[in-house]
Motif scaffolding. Structure first.
Motif, short mmCIF file in Angstrom:
data_model
loop_
_atom_site.label_atom_id
_atom_site.label_comp_id
_atom_site.label_asym_id
_atom_site.label_seq_id
_atom_site.Cartn_x
_atom_site.Cartn_y
_atom_site.Cartn_z
N UNK A 15 0.84 -1.20 0.00
CA UNK A 15 0.00 0.00 0.00
C UNK A 15 0.88 1.26 0.00
N UNK A 16 1.88 1.27 0.88
CA UNK A 16 2.76 2.44 0.97
C UNK A 16 3.61 2.59 -0.30
N UNK A 17 3.98 1.44 -0.88
CA UNK A 17 4.71 1.50 -2.15
C UNK A 17 3.86 2.19 -3.23
N UNK A 18 2.57 1.86 -3.24
CA UNK A 18 1.68 2.45 -4.24
C UNK A 18 1.52 3.95 -4.03
N UNK A 21 5.01 5.54 -5.42
CA UNK A 21 5.33 5.39 -6.84
C UNK A 21 4.83 6.53 -7.74
N UNK A 22 3.64 7.11 -7.45
CA UNK A 22 3.21 8.21 -8.34
C UNK A 22 4.19 9.37 -8.43
N UNK A 23 5.11 9.49 -7.46
CA UNK A 23 6.09 10.58 -7.52
C UNK A 23 6.99 10.46 -8.74
N UNK A 24 7.18 9.24 -9.18
CA UNK A 24 8.01 9.03 -10.37
C UNK A 24 7.31 9.54 -11.63
N UNK A 35 4.83 10.28 4.07
CA UNK A 35 4.31 8.92 3.83
C UNK A 35 5.20 7.89 4.50
N UNK A 36 6.52 8.09 4.44
CA UNK A 36 7.47 7.16 5.05
C UNK A 36 7.31 7.15 6.57
N UNK A 37 7.08 8.32 7.15
CA UNK A 37 6.87 8.38 8.61
C UNK A 37 5.60 7.64 9.02
N UNK A 38 4.55 7.79 8.23
CA UNK A 38 3.31 7.05 8.49
C UNK A 38 3.55 5.54 8.42
N UNK A 39 4.43 5.16 7.46
CA UNK A 39 4.77 3.73 7.33
C UNK A 39 5.43 3.23 8.61
N UNK A 40 6.38 4.00 9.14
CA UNK A 40 7.09 3.59 10.35
C UNK A 40 6.15 3.52 11.54
N UNK A 41 5.17 4.46 11.60
CA UNK A 41 4.21 4.44 12.71
C UNK A 41 3.30 3.22 12.67
N UNK A 42 3.18 2.64 11.48
CA UNK A 42 2.27 1.49 11.34
C UNK A 42 2.89 0.19 11.82
N UNK A 48 14.32 -3.29 1.29
CA UNK A 48 15.18 -2.59 0.31
C UNK A 48 14.37 -1.98 -0.84
N UNK A 49 13.27 -2.63 -1.22
CA UNK A 49 12.43 -2.10 -2.28
C UNK A 49 11.75 -0.79 -1.83
N UNK A 50 11.28 -0.81 -0.58
CA UNK A 50 10.64 0.39 -0.01
C UNK A 50 11.61 1.58 -0.05
N UNK A 51 12.84 1.34 0.39
CA UNK A 51 13.81 2.43 0.47
C UNK A 51 14.19 2.94 -0.92
N UNK A 52 14.28 2.04 -1.89
CA UNK A 52 14.61 2.45 -3.26
C UNK A 52 13.51 3.34 -3.83
N UNK A 53 12.24 2.90 -3.61
CA UNK A 53 11.10 3.69 -4.10
C UNK A 53 11.03 5.04 -3.39
#
Length: 699
Positions: A15-18, A21-24, A35-42, A48-53
């Motif tokens: 979900x967070x990857x999706x 990705x629109x930023x690209x 968005x990344x902070x919300x991911x960590x709170x979850x 590694x894929x998350x960090x690359x995106x």
């Protein structure tokens, strides 16, 4: 049970990857860091894929309006997370981080990351090379490219595209050819971006044959490809070739872009048809196109059209206004130029050196001195006096005011003195009649170990020799010309001929003239004037006829030399024929100087009635030189009645002209009318004049 944050409830990594990705694709509705902070709170653990995106999304979100200091702090936090989690061991993750630092301009940090990588792939090599190139460190990019090849890695199309502009701009032809060879060997030459970059490289290096071959070989030519070829011809001044490519592009129904129009305008293609095309193709709202058209109209002197077009634009442009200012200044309409210059100031535009120099060039005579001094004050106030371009412009301006002291002062204030500055001062001193000072400046340049003189330096010094009638210095400069192969330049040979003629050695002038393969109009003019000055009127006329036989079109200066020869030689019929040819055959409007010579010629031949009819029929108001030529003839032939009539005309024109009183006194003296001589001399003294002292100048 109350849910405090429904966004992160029951979400997985996909979900967070999706969301990231629109930023690209340019969707920047919310911050990737948020968005990344919300991911960590979850309580999810990013992989590694998350960090690359995330890193790619953060790179995409960076814009010119971003606060870099805060942004760098956030990036460092992401890097810390990568190190703690051990995800930085993945090459493609670290490459994404390196790319982000490069986009922020942090090249040192990016290089440290690169050096720390135990394993590197082609992508990371290409990323760092492109990053160096985009940030203006082309030499570093080139060195890294060599190391990359030595270690067996292959470049990508992007790498080649980023390296070639550096080779073209710096004139590293052999480097560019090496890149071309590598691209061919790697199969990258078929890439359209690479081919366009190669065409641009070869055109920058003036190797249009190679550019043409590459363009012809292209099967699928895009708009960019056509524009690149048009731009190549435009940069080389090949207008016809640029038009031919454009016609082929038009016939093949390839989409015409703003770049197409701008390239054609830079090739000085007729702007009016292009303006019609801009309107038809709906590019009237493109500010870059409108600005280019404004510059084109201004360049050809159509200031009114340039103004109307600029007014139709929905955005103010310093480039457009600068071109309008320069256009009016070049035409001598300094009042309007100043109005537009003030408008630029009112619009809070940062007036640069080009804009200032554009208006400085319009200050051509003493009536503009107050405008020139105001611009000088503006330059001091805004720190533009530190720029060599501006100082050179002011040196030229003060030279036209004959203010050599200010010229020398400005020159001394320069911290760096390139050759163009030395040339400006030397030329300015000569133009102001201070040839001796010009030679002093030249000797100072040599003593200080300054730049080596070029053809322009020598041409200015030759004009100084003519002014001083200094033949031995002129001969030394001739030796310098031969040693440095400056004789290849037409304007240098022209100055050399002029110097020898004015210093009294017409044989050497003739020798230089005969050594030139294809003399231009200016060179012919120097030889004709030289013959006339030396009293060789028949040779001057034969040179004029020979010039016409060889297909060289005469200009105003040509006819000044020819008419001067006719006047001094008393060749009335020949003078009349040349004057008629000038106006009827070549459509040249006579200047006051032409009229003065013709009036002098007719007057010396006692054709006073014809001379008067010529004056009365002039399209422009006769000045004291025209009337003075007739008055001089009246003195020679003791024509008292017409002489008094002419003197009254001169008095009405300019009673302050001391020459008038001298001529009138001489006229009365020829008829022994001594009372009138005394009366004229008294009038002269009453008006503050006491005659002129004759000065003889010898070497």
């Amino acid at each position: 049970m109350r849910i405090s944050n429904p966004i992160i409830f029951s979400r997985d990594l996909s979900y967070f990857h999706s969301l990231l990705k629109p930023y690209n694709h340019g969707d920047i509705s919310s911050s990737p860091i948020t968005i990344f902070r919300n991911l960590l709170r979850s309580s999810l653990t990013p992989n590694h894929l998350t960090m690359s995106i995330l890193l790619q999304a953060t790179t995409t979100s960076l814009s010119p309006h971003t606060s870099l200091d805060f942004f760098k702090l956030q990036v460092r936090q992401i890097q810390t997370h990568l190190t703690k989690s051990g995800l930085d061991r993945f090459v493609y993750v670290k490459t994404s981080l390196l790319n982000l630092y490069l986009k922020m301009g942090c090249l040192t940090t990016a290089r440290m990351l690169f050096d720390e990588m135990p394993e590197r792939d082609t992508v990371v090599w290409n990323a760092l090379i492109c990053g160096y190139s985009r940030n203006g460190y082309e030499c570093n990019a080139w060195q890294l490219f060599i190391v990359m090849l030595q270690q067996g890695f292959s470049p990508s199309a992007t790498t080649v595209v980023n390296l070639l502009p550096f080779c073209g701009q710096c004139g590293f032809v052999s480097h560019g050819r090496s890149v071309h060879a590598i691209a061919s060997k790697s199969g990258l030459e078929i890439d359209s971006q690479v081919k366009n970059a190669l065409i641009s490289f070869y055109s920058n290096c003036r190797e249009l044959d190679s550019a043409e071959v590459l363009f012809t070989e292209m099967k699928d030519k895009s708009t960019v490809s056509w524009n690149t070829m048009i731009g190549a011809y435009s940069q080389s001044g090949l207008q016809e070739e640029a038009i031919t490519v454009f016609r082929n592009m038009f016939e093949k129904n390839v989409e015409i872009s703003p770049v197409t129009i701008i390239n054609l305008l830079s090739a000085h293609v007729s702007h009016e048809p292009l303006h019609c095309l801009v309107v038809k193709s709906g590019m009237v709202n493109d500010n870059s196109v409108i600005t280019s058209l404004v510059c084109a109209y201004s360049r050809c002197g159509c200031s009114d059209s340039a103004e109307r077009l600029y007014a139709s634009s929905n955005q103010d442009s310093i480039v457009g206004l600068t071109s309008i200012v320069s256009s009016y200044a070049e035409k001598g309409d300094m009042d309007i130029a100043v109005v537009y210059f003030s408008k630029m100031h009112q619009l809070c535009m940062k007036i640069d050196a080009v804009a200032l120099v554009g208006i400085l060039h319009g200050c051509t005579n003493s009536s503009h001195i107050h405008i020139g001094m105001s611009l000088h004050a503006y330059a001091i106030k805004n720190g533009l006096c530190t720029q060599t371009l501006v100082v050179n412009g002011m040196i030229t301006m003060y030279s036209k005011f004959d203010d050599v002291e200010t010229v020398l002062y400005l020159f001394e204030q320069l911290q760096e003195t390139p050759l163009i500055s030395w040339n400006s001062v030397i030329s300015g001193c000569v133009q102001s009649g201070r040839a001796s000072t010009a030679f002093e400046v030249f000797h100072r340049m040599k003593l200080r170990g300054g730049p080596k003189p070029d053809a322009f330096t020598i041409a200015s010094l030759l004009a100084g020799c003519s002014q001083l009638s200094c033949l031995h210095l002129g001969k030394k400069l001739h030796g310098c010309i031969l040693r440095n192969n400056f004789e290849m330049e037409n304007f240098v040979c022209t100055a050399l001929i002029d110097m020898y003629a004015k210093c009294g050695d017409v044989l050497l002038a003739e020798s230089v003239f005969k050594s030139i393969n294809a003399p231009c109009t200016a060179t012919w003019n120097s030889m004709i004037s030289g013959y006339s000055l030396s009293g060789l009127q028949s040779r001057a006329l034969s040179s004029y006829l020979e010039m016409r036989e060889q297909g060289v079109k005469p200009d105003k200066i040509t006819f000044l030399g020819v008419l001067s020869a006719c006047t001094h030689g008393g060749l009335v019929d020949e003078g009349k024929i040349c004057f008629r040819e000038m106006t009827k055959e070549f459509g040249i409007s006579p200047s006051l100087q032409h009229y003065a010579l013709m009036v002098g010629l007719l007057g010396r031949a006692c054709l006073f009635t014809e001379a008067l009819y010529l004056i009365w029929g002039m399209d422009i108001k006769p000045d004291s030189a025209v009337w003075g030529a007739l008055l001089s003839a009246c003195i020679v032939h003791r024509e008292m009645e017409i002489g008094e009539y002419v003197a009254k005309k001169m008095f009405m024109l300019d009673y302050r002209n001391g020459g008038l009183y001298v001529l009138m006194s001489n006229l009365y003296a020829t008829e022994a009318m001594w009372e009138d001589v005394v009366r004229v001399r008294k009038m002269m003294k009453d008006n503050g004049y006491d005659g002129y002292l004759g000065v003889s100048q010898i070497e």
